[in-house]
Design a protein around this motif. Sequence first.
Motif, short mmCIF file in Angstrom:
data_model
loop_
_atom_site.label_atom_id
_atom_site.label_comp_id
_atom_site.label_asym_id
_atom_site.label_seq_id
_atom_site.Cartn_x
_atom_site.Cartn_y
_atom_site.Cartn_z
N UNK A 1 2.99 11.84 23.69
CA UNK A 1 2.11 11.01 23.32
C UNK A 1 1.13 11.34 22.09
N UNK A 2 1.12 12.54 21.86
CA UNK A 2 0.08 13.03 20.80
C UNK A 2 0.69 12.41 19.52
N UNK A 3 -0.37 11.91 18.55
CA UNK A 3 0.16 11.43 17.12
C UNK A 3 -0.42 12.32 16.05
N UNK A 4 -0.67 13.41 16.42
CA UNK A 4 -1.36 14.61 15.41
C UNK A 4 0.14 15.23 14.87
N UNK A 5 0.22 15.36 13.73
CA UNK A 5 1.41 16.16 13.07
C UNK A 5 0.93 16.62 11.83
N UNK B 1 -5.90 -4.65 10.40
CA UNK B 1 -7.00 -5.64 10.30
C UNK B 1 -8.27 -4.87 10.15
N UNK B 2 -8.49 -3.72 10.40
CA UNK B 2 -9.77 -2.93 10.65
C UNK B 2 -10.18 -2.39 9.12
N UNK B 3 -11.30 -2.04 9.01
CA UNK B 3 -11.71 -1.45 7.58
C UNK B 3 -11.20 0.00 7.43
N UNK B 4 -10.81 0.80 8.56
CA UNK B 4 -10.40 2.06 8.46
C UNK B 4 -8.89 2.08 7.85
N UNK B 5 -8.25 0.94 8.04
CA UNK B 5 -6.86 0.99 7.58
C UNK B 5 -6.01 1.68 8.48
N UNK B 6 -6.34 1.79 9.84
CA UNK B 6 -5.50 2.47 10.93
C UNK B 6 -4.63 1.49 11.57
N UNK B 7 -3.41 2.21 11.88
CA UNK B 7 -2.31 1.10 12.31
C UNK B 7 -2.38 1.22 13.94
N UNK B 8 -2.04 0.28 14.73
CA UNK B 8 -1.97 0.12 16.01
C UNK B 8 -0.30 0.43 16.36
N UNK B 9 -0.20 1.85 16.97
CA UNK B 9 1.03 2.35 17.30
C UNK B 9 1.35 2.49 18.58
N UNK B 10 2.81 2.36 19.08
CA UNK B 10 3.19 2.46 20.47
C UNK B 10 4.19 3.66 20.55
N UNK C 1 -3.54 12.43 12.12
CA UNK C 1 -3.64 11.88 13.32
C UNK C 1 -3.42 10.31 13.22
N UNK C 2 -2.32 9.88 13.18
CA UNK C 2 -1.95 8.50 13.08
C UNK C 2 -2.59 7.58 13.66
N UNK C 3 -3.44 8.06 15.11
CA UNK C 3 -4.10 7.23 15.66
C UNK C 3 -5.40 6.80 15.04
N UNK C 4 -5.98 7.60 14.07
CA UNK C 4 -7.37 7.43 13.61
C UNK C 4 -7.25 7.33 12.22
N UNK C 5 -6.21 7.76 11.23
CA UNK C 5 -6.10 7.84 10.04
C UNK C 5 -5.06 7.21 9.52
N UNK C 6 -5.04 6.94 8.20
CA UNK C 6 -3.83 6.24 7.44
C UNK C 6 -3.06 7.02 6.61
#
Length: 633
Positions: A417-421, A402-411, A433-438
């Motif tokens: 718990x790091x989403x950097x790859x 829903x946000x302007x940055x097109x980032x996903x809410x992930x669990x 970093x899937x928590x902050x980028x698409x």
Amino acid sequence: MIKSPFPNPSTLLRTATAAAATAEMVAKFLLKPYHRLSFPLSPSTFRLTPHSKPSSVLFTIASRAAATDITQLHAAAAPLPYGPSLQKGTIPSQSFKDSDQEEACEDALDEASFARVFRISALRVPAKDCFALESRLRGHLLNWPRVCNVARVPGDEVEDDVAELIGSRNESRESGEGEECEKLGRRIYGRAEGDGERLSGVLYRERLAETFNSRGFVNFRNLAKISRPKKGKKREVNEKKDGNREGSVKRNKFAVVEVIEDEEREGEDLRGLLGDEFKGRRWRGSTRLLLLDDRYAEKCLEDLPEAVKAVFKEGERDGTSSIELVSCILTLFYDYWSMNEILEALLPKGMIVPSSFETVGHIAHLNLREEHLPYKKLIAKVVLDKNKPKIQRVVNKIDMIHNDYRTMQLEVLAGNHSLVTTVVENGLRFSVDLATVYWNSRLATERQRLLSGFTHNDVICDVFCGVGPIAISAAKIVKRVYANDLNPQAVEYLEKNIVLNKLDRKIQVFNMDGRRFIKSLFASEKALSITQVVMNLPNDAAEYLDAFRGIYGDKPKGMMHALPVIHVYGFSKAGDPEFDFHERIRIALSEVAVQVEMRRVRLVAPGKWMLCAMFTLPRIVAFARTTTFKDQI
């Protein structure tokens, strides 16, 4: 002539033969449409003893099948397909738990409950002959996926020259020849020189080890091979100390074959010298197990195919055979079964198995349905276990974008718990970093198709570049790239990836709104060099096309300059998605006469298509005069 009260023997023979033939025909007729497992008969019905005759067995089967109603045969469950299955075999007793501990929705996954035991038969053959015999008997071997037809016998691995020494000792004993062979035999079997007393296996090993330490292996080359400790023995001891139960399998094993010894074999006891595996075993050198098809489990030699019998006949030497038929237990553990097989057993019957996921580096990205959410931890655990070491983390999207940055809410469901790859695509590395980028790995093919249309003379303008999958890949091909994104975190990772791939001289980075970026870039002196414009923001990229109207309005209309080619992506849920997307492009450009090449990229949801439109910016749009507030006055 007195008539005998007893029937004629020849008449009895003909009657018995006719009865047997009739029973055989009835059995064939009844067995033809069904597999052997379809009949509700006990396994003992099909077991042939060495003294039983085929005709009597067939008569028993025919009589029981005839007594069974045909409707029951049709109503019987369909036989399971060939090969291993979690619905076949038996569960080891160690894996049973109390019923209250077997809740499918618990986070803990009981791996032991997925072990299955299968009874099979095998041929124990000399190691040197196993591969030739495997080729001859390939049609009669087990041939299960991921299970090798040739199995090693535990502990039965000794060098050929040592086997020859033991064999020469046995031959010398039988023939009574050779004092030298007798001395050699005493040294091999632990007897002291001169007195003839036999040492225990433990004492002999200790004395042998001391001799090796002092003199080396020069005088005892052959003995060293059977006296050295096994490789990995220290590791196995440590595993048992850690609390693993006896007989447990290592973590890297998914199948174990064990030979069932019904009784101790006659022969010399080699246990003291070679280990407990050789208790009462007559040594024949290294052997292998050729696993037979599971149809031949628990059958005697007379019931095996002729090809297997021929192998036995050829292996006979001096009245004995170097090949023997043994019963085995094949155990398949949790590591053997595939992800889909485990999930089918875990989830309720009829539920769709989530068998596919998107891979972003070492992260597995799931899109679970609402019905899967009570089992999400178990699903993630299975996905992680079955895809290691490639997958180290499992996540699930919990909300729409829903946000302007097109980032996903992930669990995060499994792993850290790091989403950097780091993602590798087209030979380039991208830090994400899937928590902050698409990032969407499923568009890799589309990105490759887009890049294939670029040349060395092109200058690219990437309006919504993200972390740079198109911009950085294009920089390897084209002359220059102008990359922009609204998300500051995406721009930060874009700059890191540019340096990571050593392309900082060919890419210029911007961080601003897409409409403002288009107007400012084409208002500068760089405008005339731009040949390709990429707008990969499917949700609302078409709305930014109005920024191209009048971008060359301050330049003379007679200038002969090639206008840029625009690649714009979008979504459509209409019945005719191409027409719908084309209309949106015309409205945004305020121009009806726009020639567009349209193609469908992929189906992102039921009835929702992602499309790519490619067109050359119309001259009437590029040189249109825009109305300002000053002009209206």
